[in-house]
Every structure is written in C-alpha cells, then in structure tokens.
Motif scaffolding. Structure first.
Motif, PDB file in Angstrom:
ATOM      1  N   LEU A 281       0.820  -1.215   0.000  1.00 18.26           N
ATOM      2  CA  LEU A 281       0.000   0.000   0.000  1.00 18.26           C
ATOM      3  C   LEU A 281       0.853   1.264   0.000  1.00 18.26           C
ATOM      4  CD1 LEU A 281      -2.857  -0.999   2.480  1.00 18.26           C
ATOM      5  CD2 LEU A 281      -3.111  -0.491   0.038  1.00 18.26           C
ATOM      6  N   GLY A 282       2.165   1.085   0.094  1.00 19.76           N
ATOM      7  CA  GLY A 282       3.064   2.225  -0.038  1.00 19.76           C
ATOM      8  C   GLY A 282       3.426   2.932   1.250  1.00 19.76           C
ATOM      9  N   VAL A 283       3.176   2.294   2.402  1.00 20.39           N
ATOM     10  CA  VAL A 283       3.563   2.919   3.675  1.00 20.39           C
ATOM     11  C   VAL A 283       5.089   3.022   3.725  1.00 20.39           C
ATOM     12  CG1 VAL A 283       3.568   2.641   6.180  1.00 20.39           C
ATOM     13  CG2 VAL A 283       1.511   2.075   4.853  1.00 20.39           C
ATOM     14  N   PRO A 284       5.622   4.207   4.029  1.00 23.30           N
ATOM     15  CA  PRO A 284       7.072   4.410   3.981  1.00 23.30           C
ATOM     16  C   PRO A 284       7.866   3.529   4.935  1.00 23.30           C
ATOM     17  CG  PRO A 284       5.924   6.523   4.060  1.00 23.30           C
ATOM     18  CD  PRO A 284       4.899   5.458   4.315  1.00 23.30           C
ATOM     19  N   ARG A 285       7.323   3.306   6.111  1.00 24.21           N
ATOM     20  CA  ARG A 285       8.069   2.533   7.104  1.00 24.21           C
ATOM     21  C   ARG A 285       7.129   1.527   7.772  1.00 24.21           C
ATOM     22  NH1 ARG A 285      11.203   4.766  12.565  1.00 24.21           N
ATOM     23  NH2 ARG A 285      12.595   2.964  12.808  1.00 24.21           N
ATOM     24  N   VAL A 286       7.476   0.248   7.676  1.00 22.53           N
ATOM     25  CA  VAL A 286       6.669  -0.811   8.276  1.00 22.53           C
ATOM     26  C   VAL A 286       7.549  -1.581   9.252  1.00 22.53           C
ATOM     27  CG1 VAL A 286       5.259  -2.856   7.871  1.00 22.53           C
ATOM     28  CG2 VAL A 286       5.267  -0.985   6.193  1.00 22.53           C
ATOM     29  N   ILE A 287       7.089  -1.661  10.495  1.00 21.12           N
ATOM     30  CA  ILE A 287       7.829  -2.362  11.543  1.00 21.12           C
ATOM     31  C   ILE A 287       6.955  -3.509  12.033  1.00 21.12           C
ATOM     32  CG2 ILE A 287       8.941  -2.169  13.798  1.00 21.12           C
ATOM     33  CD1 ILE A 287       9.183   0.856  13.264  1.00 21.12           C
ATOM     34  N   SER A 288       7.475  -4.729  11.949  1.00 21.28           N
ATOM     35  CA  SER A 288       6.668  -5.899  12.295  1.00 21.28           C
ATOM     36  C   SER A 288       7.261  -6.653  13.472  1.00 21.28           C
ATOM     37  CB  SER A 288       6.555  -6.847  11.105  1.00 21.28           C
ATOM     38  OG  SER A 288       5.793  -6.256  10.075  1.00 21.28           O
ATOM     39  N   LYS A 289       6.366  -7.109  14.332  1.00 24.12           N
ATOM     40  CA  LYS A 289       6.765  -7.923  15.476  1.00 24.12           C
ATOM     41  C   LYS A 289       6.988  -9.364  15.015  1.00 24.12           C
ATOM     42  CE  LYS A 289       4.619  -9.966  19.585  1.00 24.12           C
ATOM     43  NZ  LYS A 289       3.409  -9.982  20.439  1.00 24.12           N
ATOM     44  N   ALA A 290       8.062  -9.964  15.502  1.00 24.57           N
ATOM     45  CA  ALA A 290       8.332 -11.372  15.214  1.00 24.57           C
ATOM     46  C   ALA A 290       8.584 -12.093  16.527  1.00 24.57           C
ATOM     47  CB  ALA A 290       9.529 -11.521  14.291  1.00 24.57           C
ATOM     48  N   ILE A 291       8.238 -13.370  16.567  1.00 19.17           N
ATOM     49  CA  ILE A 291       8.506 -14.158  17.771  1.00 19.17           C
ATOM     50  C   ILE A 291       9.549 -15.237  17.519  1.00 19.17           C
ATOM     51  CG2 ILE A 291       6.277 -13.712  18.848  1.00 19.17           C
ATOM     52  CD1 ILE A 291       5.350 -16.436  17.832  1.00 19.17           C
ATOM     53  N   THR A 292       9.904 -15.459  16.242  1.00 21.87           N
ATOM     54  CA  THR A 292      10.974 -16.411  15.936  1.00 21.87           C
ATOM     55  C   THR A 292      11.932 -15.770  14.939  1.00 21.87           C
ATOM     56  OG1 THR A 292       9.867 -17.433  14.011  1.00 21.87           O
ATOM     57  CG2 THR A 292       9.363 -18.346  16.202  1.00 21.87           C
ATOM     58  N   TYR A 293      13.150 -16.284  14.926  1.00 21.60           N
ATOM     59  CA  TYR A 293      14.160 -15.783  13.993  1.00 21.60           C
ATOM     60  C   TYR A 293      13.719 -16.018  12.553  1.00 21.60           C
ATOM     61  CZ  TYR A 293      18.556 -15.547  11.392  1.00 21.60           C
ATOM     62  OH  TYR A 293      19.527 -15.243  10.462  1.00 21.60           O
ATOM     63  N   GLU A 294      13.146 -17.188  12.297  1.00 24.44           N
ATOM     64  CA  GLU A 294      12.715 -17.522  10.939  1.00 24.44           C
ATOM     65  C   GLU A 294      11.634 -16.563  10.447  1.00 24.44           C
ATOM     66  OE1 GLU A 294      12.999 -19.614  13.440  1.00 24.44           O
ATOM     67  OE2 GLU A 294      14.646 -20.946  12.819  1.00 24.44           O
ATOM     68  N   GLN A 295      10.670 -16.271  11.327  1.00 25.07           N
ATOM     69  CA  GLN A 295       9.623 -15.305  10.973  1.00 25.07           C
ATOM     70  C   GLN A 295      10.237 -13.950  10.677  1.00 25.07           C
ATOM     71  OE1 GLN A 295       6.909 -14.586  14.164  1.00 25.07           O
ATOM     72  NE2 GLN A 295       5.553 -13.260  12.990  1.00 25.07           N
ATOM     73  N   GLY A 296      11.190 -13.538  11.510  1.00 28.30           N
ATOM     74  CA  GLY A 296      11.857 -12.255  11.296  1.00 28.30           C
ATOM     75  C   GLY A 296      12.585 -12.189   9.969  1.00 28.30           C
ATOM     76  N   CYS A 297      13.209 -13.294   9.574  1.00 28.62           N
ATOM     77  CA  CYS A 297      13.932 -13.324   8.291  1.00 28.62           C
ATOM     78  C   CYS A 297      12.986 -13.099   7.123  1.00 28.62           C
ATOM     79  CB  CYS A 297      14.654 -14.665   8.129  1.00 28.62           C
ATOM     80  SG  CYS A 297      16.112 -14.841   9.158  1.00 28.62           S
ATOM     81  N   VAL A 298      11.816 -13.746   7.175  1.00 32.35           N
ATOM     82  CA  VAL A 298      10.827 -13.569   6.104  1.00 32.35           C
ATOM     83  C   VAL A 298      10.339 -12.117   6.065  1.00 32.35           C
ATOM     84  CG1 VAL A 298       8.555 -14.249   5.239  1.00 32.35           C
ATOM     85  CG2 VAL A 298      10.104 -15.981   6.174  1.00 32.35           C
ATOM     86  N   LEU A 299      10.037 -11.566   7.225  1.00 31.49           N
ATOM     87  CA  LEU A 299       9.554 -10.182   7.289  1.00 31.49           C
ATOM     88  C   LEU A 299      10.590  -9.206   6.753  1.00 31.49           C
ATOM     89  CD1 LEU A 299       7.870 -10.370  10.817  1.00 31.49           C
ATOM     90  CD2 LEU A 299       6.674 -10.057   8.639  1.00 31.49           C
ATOM     91  N   GLU A 300      11.846  -9.449   7.068  1.00 32.59           N
ATOM     92  CA  GLU A 300      12.909  -8.584   6.547  1.00 32.59           C
ATOM     93  C   GLU A 300      13.021  -8.699   5.033  1.00 32.59           C
ATOM     94  OE1 GLU A 300      16.391  -9.703   8.720  1.00 32.59           O
ATOM     95  OE2 GLU A 300      15.995  -8.275  10.347  1.00 32.59           O
ATOM     96  N   LYS A 301      12.870  -9.914   4.529  1.00 33.21           N
ATOM     97  CA  LYS A 301      13.004 -10.125   3.079  1.00 33.21           C
ATOM     98  C   LYS A 301      11.911  -9.411   2.289  1.00 33.21           C
ATOM     99  CE  LYS A 301      15.640 -14.431   2.918  1.00 33.21           C
ATOM    100  NZ  LYS A 301      16.761 -13.836   2.162  1.00 33.21           N
ATOM    101  N   ILE A 302      10.718  -9.247   2.894  1.00 37.26           N
ATOM    102  CA  ILE A 302       9.652  -8.557   2.157  1.00 37.26           C
ATOM    103  C   ILE A 302       9.673  -7.040   2.398  1.00 37.26           C
ATOM    104  CG2 ILE A 302       8.190 -10.598   2.087  1.00 37.26           C
ATOM    105  CD1 ILE A 302       6.495  -9.432   4.308  1.00 37.26           C
ATOM    106  N   GLY A 303      10.654  -6.583   3.196  1.00 36.65           N
ATOM    107  CA  GLY A 303      10.861  -5.142   3.302  1.00 36.65           C
ATOM    108  C   GLY A 303      10.501  -4.482   4.609  1.00 36.65           C
ATOM    109  N   ALA A 304      10.225  -5.275   5.652  1.00 34.39           N
ATOM    110  CA  ALA A 304       9.852  -4.684   6.938  1.00 34.39           C
ATOM    111  C   ALA A 304      11.060  -4.603   7.863  1.00 34.39           C
ATOM    112  CB  ALA A 304       8.764  -5.520   7.614  1.00 34.39           C
ATOM    113  N   GLU A 305      11.013  -3.649   8.781  1.00 31.62           N
ATOM    114  CA  GLU A 305      11.910  -3.677   9.920  1.00 31.62           C
ATOM    115  C   GLU A 305      11.308  -4.656  10.928  1.00 31.62           C
ATOM    116  OE1 GLU A 305      12.958   0.206  11.505  1.00 31.62           O
ATOM    117  OE2 GLU A 305      12.374   1.115   9.606  1.00 31.62           O
TER     118      GLU A 305
END
Length: 224
Positions: free
Chosen positions: A96-120
């Motif tokens: 949707l074009g939000v400039p900064r997206v920060i996502s909560k993760a509870i596992t390292y693997e989840q965090g890796c996926v979130l980072e790969k799609i462009g989230a902090e």
C-alpha cells in the motif's frame, strides 16, 4: 469505516499486550495513531484512549486501504503469534506504499521472512529479555524475572553435566526449549551468544522460556 485522507504519524495493527502498550505510549505522548484489530473487545478497550480505533473483519489489502492505513508514515504490525497473518498483513501494508513498516516477530525464521519482504523487525520478548538479563547480570539484583504466568527469565548455574560442551552440544534449546540470552563467567558478561561457545562448570547462563522447562534443566544439572 473512517478512512483517513490526511497523513497520520502512526498506525498499529493488532492490539495484544505489545500493541496495546505501544499504542498507549504513543497516544499519551500526544501522537496521532490509527489502531486496527479484528477483536471488537480489544478495540473497545483502546477507545478509552483514542477514538481512532477500528474493528476490521480481515486484514486483506482492500480492507486495509478502506481504513486509510496507507496514509500513515509508520505502521507497526503487532501480530507475531499468528505467523501467516503477520507476514501477509505486513506484505499488504508494504504494497500500500507505507514508507516505514515495523513488524513484530517471535521467531528468527519469521523475522527473516519479514525482513526479506521489506519490513523492519522487532523481537519484543527477546529484546526486553536481553535488557533485563544485562541488568540482572551487571547489578546482580534479581534471581529471576516473570514476564507472564508461564514465561520466565532465570539464572542457571552450569554443572559438570555440561562442562566442556559447546552451547549447541548442550542441546539446551533442543531438549529443554530454552534460549540462552546472556551468560557470565567470573567478571565477564556476554550477551552476544555464539553456539560454539564452550560452557564451563560454575558459568551462569540466563535463559528464557517456560517455567517448567527451566525447572527441568535445573533438575538435569542437579541444581535442585
């Protein structure tokens, strides 16, 4: 559904304990915040702090767009426990074009996926645990911290059972479902844990995990 047309500083999706605390802190600091959740009871609760809280039936791209979440400068996706929804919602917000997206993760693997799609990515439980562990080791003020009724952070003393083994060989994570977040040997404190680090008898490790699992580790080590 109210659709914000003007720019809003923050959006928060998901009002669990972390999302609620975050929203509360931002609102009390005088910041404008849009809050979204699928649970009507949670939204009713947060409305004691702000009128800009809305129930959403789902978190697909079209529904999110209807809320005006795309007009936020920063959006926090606080849905760490439901990994699939967390990832899809994060992707929708990014698209949707939000400039900064920060996502909560509870596992390292989840965090890796979130980072790969462009989230902090933030790991609230882990980050808080490391800060507490650092204070615990440096101040020696506490023997344990209770994060909730089941999750604890505690000091555990290494015995001869694991002397000479690396952290990965100790299988503390595999066998006891515990994560080592800090350790102390003499006057030295380590908070960057290397799986190849060799444990020595009388080392103090700080672990995070379920209370029963910590008790099981202590029983195994002969500490209790």
């Amino acid at each position: 559904m109210f659709n914000y047309k003007s720019v809003v500083e923050f959006g928060i999706i998901g009002i669990g304990r972390f999302g609620f605390s975050l929203a509360k802190a931002l609102i009390e600091a005088g910041r404008e915040v849009i809050v979204l959740d699928c649970d009507e009871n949670k939204i009713k609760h947060i409305r004691s702090l702000t009128d800009n809280a809305f129930v959403v039936d789902n978190l697909d791209k079209e529904t999110l767009q209807e809320t005006g979440i795309q007009n936020c400068k920063t959006v926090f996706v606080c849905i760490g426990e439901k990994i699939d929804i967390s990832i899809l919602t994060t992707l929708n917000v990014i698209n949707l074009g939000v400039p900064r997206v920060i996502s909560k993760a509870i596992t390292y693997e989840q965090g890796c996926v979130l980072e790969k799609i462009g989230a902090e990515v933030v790991y609230p439980e882990s980050d808080m645990a490391i800060r507490i562990a650092n204070r615990l080791l440096n101040e020696e003020a506490l023997e344990f911290i209770e994060l909730n009724n089941d999750i604890h952070i505690e000091k555990v003393k290494i015995t001869s059972k694991l002397d000479g083994k690396t952290i990965i060989q100790s299988k503390i994570r595999d066998d006891f479902n515990l994560n080592i977040i800090a350790m102390e040997r003499g006057r030295n404190t380590i908070i960057e844990i290397d799986p190849s680090h060799i444990l020595r008898e009388d080392d103090l490790i700080v672990v995070i995990g379920k209370k029963n699992n910590i008790r099981n580790l202590e029983d195994f080590l002969g500490n209790k």
